[in-house]
Design a protein around this motif. Sequence first.
Motif, mmCIF file in Angstrom:
data_model
loop_
_atom_site.group_PDB
_atom_site.id
_atom_site.type_symbol
_atom_site.label_atom_id
_atom_site.label_comp_id
_atom_site.label_asym_id
_atom_site.label_seq_id
_atom_site.Cartn_x
_atom_site.Cartn_y
_atom_site.Cartn_z
ATOM 1 N N HIS A 1 12.131 -0.440 -6.214
ATOM 2 C CA HIS A 1 12.730 0.809 -6.693
ATOM 3 C C HIS A 1 13.948 0.521 -7.568
ATOM 4 O O HIS A 1 14.105 1.110 -8.646
ATOM 5 C CB HIS A 1 13.119 1.691 -5.495
ATOM 6 C CG HIS A 1 13.930 2.879 -5.880
ATOM 7 N ND1 HIS A 1 13.390 3.953 -6.559
ATOM 8 C CD2 HIS A 1 15.246 3.167 -5.693
ATOM 9 C CE1 HIS A 1 14.335 4.847 -6.775
ATOM 10 N NE2 HIS A 1 15.468 4.389 -6.252
ATOM 11 N N ASP B 1 10.221 -2.710 -0.884
ATOM 12 C CA ASP B 1 10.089 -1.408 -1.548
ATOM 13 C C ASP B 1 11.397 -1.017 -2.222
ATOM 14 O O ASP B 1 11.409 -0.507 -3.349
ATOM 15 C CB ASP B 1 9.684 -0.325 -0.546
ATOM 16 C CG ASP B 1 8.307 -0.543 0.028
ATOM 17 O OD1 ASP B 1 7.473 -1.204 -0.627
ATOM 18 O OD2 ASP B 1 8.057 -0.063 1.153
ATOM 19 N N GLY C 1 0.826 -1.202 0.000
ATOM 20 C CA GLY C 1 0.000 0.000 0.000
ATOM 21 C C GLY C 1 0.858 1.248 0.000
ATOM 22 O O GLY C 1 2.094 1.189 0.038
ATOM 23 N N ASP C 2 0.176 2.383 -0.044
ATOM 24 C CA ASP C 2 0.913 3.650 -0.028
ATOM 25 C C ASP C 2 1.390 3.959 1.395
ATOM 26 O O ASP C 2 1.122 3.207 2.335
ATOM 27 C CB ASP C 2 0.056 4.787 -0.601
ATOM 28 C CG ASP C 2 -1.224 5.030 0.174
ATOM 29 O OD1 ASP C 2 -1.300 4.616 1.345
ATOM 30 O OD2 ASP C 2 -2.144 5.639 -0.387
ATOM 31 N N ALA C 3 2.101 5.073 1.528
ATOM 32 C CA ALA C 3 2.711 5.420 2.816
ATOM 33 C C ALA C 3 1.665 5.572 3.919
ATOM 34 O O ALA C 3 1.888 5.140 5.057
ATOM 35 C CB ALA C 3 3.522 6.705 2.677
ATOM 36 N N GLU C 4 0.520 6.148 3.591
ATOM 37 C CA GLU C 4 -0.538 6.349 4.587
ATOM 38 C C GLU C 4 -1.106 5.009 5.067
ATOM 39 O O GLU C 4 -1.316 4.801 6.264
ATOM 40 C CB GLU C 4 -1.650 7.213 3.989
ATOM 41 C CG GLU C 4 -2.722 7.607 4.975
ATOM 42 C CD GLU C 4 -3.752 8.524 4.330
ATOM 43 O OE1 GLU C 4 -4.953 8.221 4.485
ATOM 44 O OE2 GLU C 4 -3.349 9.507 3.693
ATOM 45 N N GLU C 5 -1.343 4.097 4.129
ATOM 46 C CA GLU C 5 -1.854 2.769 4.489
ATOM 47 C C GLU C 5 -0.831 1.990 5.318
ATOM 48 O O GLU C 5 -1.195 1.296 6.264
ATOM 49 C CB GLU C 5 -2.202 1.980 3.225
ATOM 50 C CG GLU C 5 -3.399 2.526 2.482
ATOM 51 C CD GLU C 5 -3.591 1.866 1.121
ATOM 52 O OE1 GLU C 5 -4.733 1.909 0.626
ATOM 53 O OE2 GLU C 5 -2.621 1.323 0.555
ATOM 54 N N GLN C 6 0.444 2.138 4.960
ATOM 55 C CA GLN C 6 1.492 1.450 5.711
ATOM 56 C C GLN C 6 1.574 1.966 7.141
ATOM 57 O O GLN C 6 1.697 1.181 8.085
ATOM 58 C CB GLN C 6 2.844 1.610 5.010
ATOM 59 C CG GLN C 6 2.926 0.862 3.704
ATOM 60 C CD GLN C 6 4.245 1.088 2.986
ATOM 61 O OE1 GLN C 6 5.119 1.800 3.464
ATOM 62 N NE2 GLN C 6 4.386 0.466 1.828
#
Length: 126
Positions: free
Chosen positions: A104, A100, A55-60
């Motif tokens: 990248h 991640d 998920g994105d940073a907020e979900e993480q």
Amino acid sequence: MSKQRLQQVGDRIQQILGAVIQSEIKDPRVGFATVTGVEVSADLQHATVRISIMGDAEEQTATMAGLQRARSFLRRRVADEMRHMRFIPELHLVQDTSLDYTIHIEEVLRQVETERRANPPKLDDD
């Protein structure tokens, strides 16, 4: 305690936590999380649990907050499953960002390959 025994304890804790996180935690903040590894201290008092979160940073961030809140429940479930142990390690949850980083690096390598195909290097024919 032998390294092999510590590894066995860590592997068992990883199996238990993986199953509990997937099926028993009801916190809506907890998204798709996978236990990627567990390192147990030599005295069995502490266990560092590495968790990979999609998920994105907020979900993480929300997932880690939900898991931190459920730490005592997770430890209790480990204790239920591993009754033969005298001590159950204190769980230290750490987000594993190696996936991640790997993604990248793969993206960067793909970009380099695309640029190379578009602009092949010029070789001298000396």
